[in-house]
Design a protein around this motif. Structure first.
Motif, PDB file in Angstrom:
ATOM      1  N   SER A   3       2.074  -0.769  -3.450  1.00 42.22           N
ATOM      2  CA  SER A   3       1.657  -1.016  -4.724  1.00 42.22           C
ATOM      3  C   SER A   3       0.883   0.055  -5.688  1.00 42.22           C
ATOM      4  O   SER A   3       0.079  -0.128  -6.523  1.00 42.22           O
ATOM      5  N   GLY A   4       1.228   1.357  -5.361  1.00 40.27           N
ATOM      6  CA  GLY A   4       0.618   2.469  -5.972  1.00 40.27           C
ATOM      7  C   GLY A   4      -0.539   3.026  -5.350  1.00 40.27           C
ATOM      8  O   GLY A   4      -1.056   4.100  -5.810  1.00 40.27           O
ATOM      9  N   ALA A   5      -1.288   2.308  -4.687  1.00 41.12           N
ATOM     10  CA  ALA A   5      -2.438   2.721  -3.963  1.00 41.12           C
ATOM     11  C   ALA A   5      -2.064   3.800  -2.800  1.00 41.12           C
ATOM     12  O   ALA A   5      -0.886   3.966  -2.445  1.00 41.12           O
ATOM     13  N   ALA A   6      -3.147   4.569  -2.388  1.00 44.21           N
ATOM     14  CA  ALA A   6      -2.746   5.821  -1.677  1.00 44.21           C
ATOM     15  C   ALA A   6      -3.945   5.840  -0.485  1.00 44.21           C
ATOM     16  O   ALA A   6      -4.744   5.695  -0.622  1.00 44.21           O
ATOM     17  N   VAL A   7      -3.415   6.202   0.767  1.00 41.75           N
ATOM     18  CA  VAL A   7      -4.491   6.670   1.774  1.00 41.75           C
ATOM     19  C   VAL A   7      -4.701   7.958   1.549  1.00 41.75           C
ATOM     20  O   VAL A   7      -4.179   8.843   0.979  1.00 41.75           O
ATOM     21  N   PRO A   8      -6.060   8.452   2.192  1.00 41.13           N
ATOM     22  CA  PRO A   8      -6.205  10.017   2.096  1.00 41.13           C
ATOM     23  C   PRO A   8      -5.364  10.654   2.540  1.00 41.13           C
ATOM     24  O   PRO A   8      -4.584  10.361   3.772  1.00 41.13           O
ATOM     25  N   GLY A   9      -5.215  11.769   2.328  1.00 42.01           N
ATOM     26  CA  GLY A   9      -4.302  12.782   2.831  1.00 42.01           C
ATOM     27  C   GLY A   9      -4.382  13.214   4.339  1.00 42.01           C
ATOM     28  O   GLY A   9      -3.521  13.377   5.119  1.00 42.01           O
ATOM     29  N   ALA A  10      -5.615  13.117   4.890  1.00 41.01           N
ATOM     30  CA  ALA A  10      -6.033  13.665   6.293  1.00 41.01           C
ATOM     31  C   ALA A  10      -7.107  12.554   6.593  1.00 41.01           C
ATOM     32  O   ALA A  10      -8.141  12.310   6.041  1.00 41.01           O
ATOM     33  N   VAL A  11      -6.789  12.029   7.627  1.00 37.37           N
ATOM     34  CA  VAL A  11      -7.758  11.011   8.192  1.00 37.37           C
ATOM     35  C   VAL A  11      -8.083  11.259   9.722  1.00 37.37           C
ATOM     36  O   VAL A  11      -7.130  11.685  10.660  1.00 37.37           O
ATOM     37  N   GLY A  12      -9.356  11.197  10.259  1.00 38.17           N
ATOM     38  CA  GLY A  12      -9.668  11.478  11.548  1.00 38.17           C
ATOM     39  C   GLY A  12     -10.054   9.917  12.346  1.00 38.17           C
ATOM     40  O   GLY A  12     -10.495   9.161  11.541  1.00 38.17           O
ATOM     41  N   VAL A  13      -9.673  10.128  13.442  1.00 40.43           N
ATOM     42  CA  VAL A  13     -10.140   8.832  14.312  1.00 40.43           C
ATOM     43  C   VAL A  13     -10.722   9.270  15.412  1.00 40.43           C
ATOM     44  O   VAL A  13     -10.257  10.185  16.031  1.00 40.43           O
ATOM     45  N   LEU A  14     -11.810   8.844  15.780  1.00 43.20           N
ATOM     46  CA  LEU A  14     -12.829   9.171  16.853  1.00 43.20           C
ATOM     47  C   LEU A  14     -12.691   8.109  18.131  1.00 43.20           C
ATOM     48  O   LEU A  14     -13.149   7.056  18.045  1.00 43.20           O
TER      49      LEU A  14
END
Length: 288
Positions: A3-14
């Motif tokens: 619905s137009g929202a966006a996630v960050p372009g780069a995501v880290g997971v520890l």
């Protein structure tokens, strides 16, 4: 989907265990590049296989139209938090232990870009408590994903006293972009989901301990009578009896005796009967 929202372009997971891999998978499907950091090469390889297996399952279910090589191509595996600079968001997904999480969060914060956000996937530990040990508490919050992440539609957003209103609004957009539903709660022991879920699970364990009914029948009562998708004992097996015990001990300390762990739970954890991951808990999972 978003619905137009966006996630960050780069995501880290520890942390690339079942939860961490699921979180990585969710962000990959939403279009992000993802860096998963594990302790060593062997564990990093295992995390990568978990993510790729989740990708293949999504393709088989028709929940993504992207090819496996495209999705997996956005995944990077590493063994040092030095891989996180450039990530706009890093989600800590290490085991539910305060000291372990604090050490992990401090190490990640030290290498993050100045405008990056740090989140914990904790299911019960106080966000304010963790934030008090960080340099930028306003850029920190809880993002509590649920197991298994690909099948769960819920993400609990936990706001600390220092979490900025802007970050709270941004986090809502991220969760919507993942195709999931956010619930927002203030920091309190067990938040909303763990506090209620553990209370039900502990009472179910007490009933089993007292011989009120069998594990199958206790679960059936909740599934058929209250429309739970899965019974509290089977869910405890999936979450892990050791995880349930740790959360119960924390809530017992913070909220009192109503969260005291039953002896049956302690006995099973001591015997290594941790649920699905060990092959046996309240149910037999061999071959599952």
């Amino acid at each position: 989907m978003n619905s137009g929202a966006a996630v960050p372009g780069a995501v880290g997971v520890l942390g690339g265990g079942r939860m961490g891999a699921g979180i990585a998978h969710a962000f990959l499907l939403a279009g992000a590049r993802v860096v998963v950091v594990e302790r060593n090469d062997e564990q990093a390889d295992a995390a990568g296989e978990r993510v790729r297996a989740a990708i293949r399952a999504s393709i088989d279910r028709g929940t993504t139209t992207e090819a496996e090589e495209i999705l997996a191509g956005r995944l990077r595996l590493a063994t040092d938090v030095a891989a996180f600079p450039g990530c706009s968001l890093v989600v800590e997904a290490v085991p539910e232990d305060r000291a372990l999480k604090l050490d992990a969060l401090r190490r990640v914060e030290d290498v993050l870009d100045a405008d990056a956000v740090l989140a914990s996937n904790t299911s019960s530990i106080s966000i304010d408590d963790l934030a008090s040990e960080l340099h930028r508490p306003g850029a920190f919050l809880g993002l509590h994903f649920f197991n298994p992440v690909p099948a769960s539609s819920l993400v609990e957003i936990i706001l600390g006293q220092a979490t900025t209103p802007e970050l709270a609004a941004t986090a809502l957009g991220w969760v919507h972009a993942l195709g999931k539903t956010p619930v927002t709660v203030r920091d309190a022991p067990g938040f909303a989901s763990s506090r209620l879920g553990v209370a039900i699970a502990l009472e179910a364990i007490r009933m089993l301990e007292e011989g009120v009914a069998s594990a199958d029948d206790i679960d059936a009562a909740m599934v058929l009578g209250y429309k739970f998708p899965i019974g509290p004992l089977r869910l405890t097996d999936q979450v892990g009896l050791d995880v349930r015990l740790g959360i119960a001990e924390y809530l017992n300390e913070k909220l009192g005796e109503r969260f005291a762990p039953p002896q049956l739970l302690r006995d099973k954890v001591a015997a290594g009967e941790l649920g699905r991951k060990s092959g046996r808990g309240f149910f037999d999972w061999d071959g599952a």
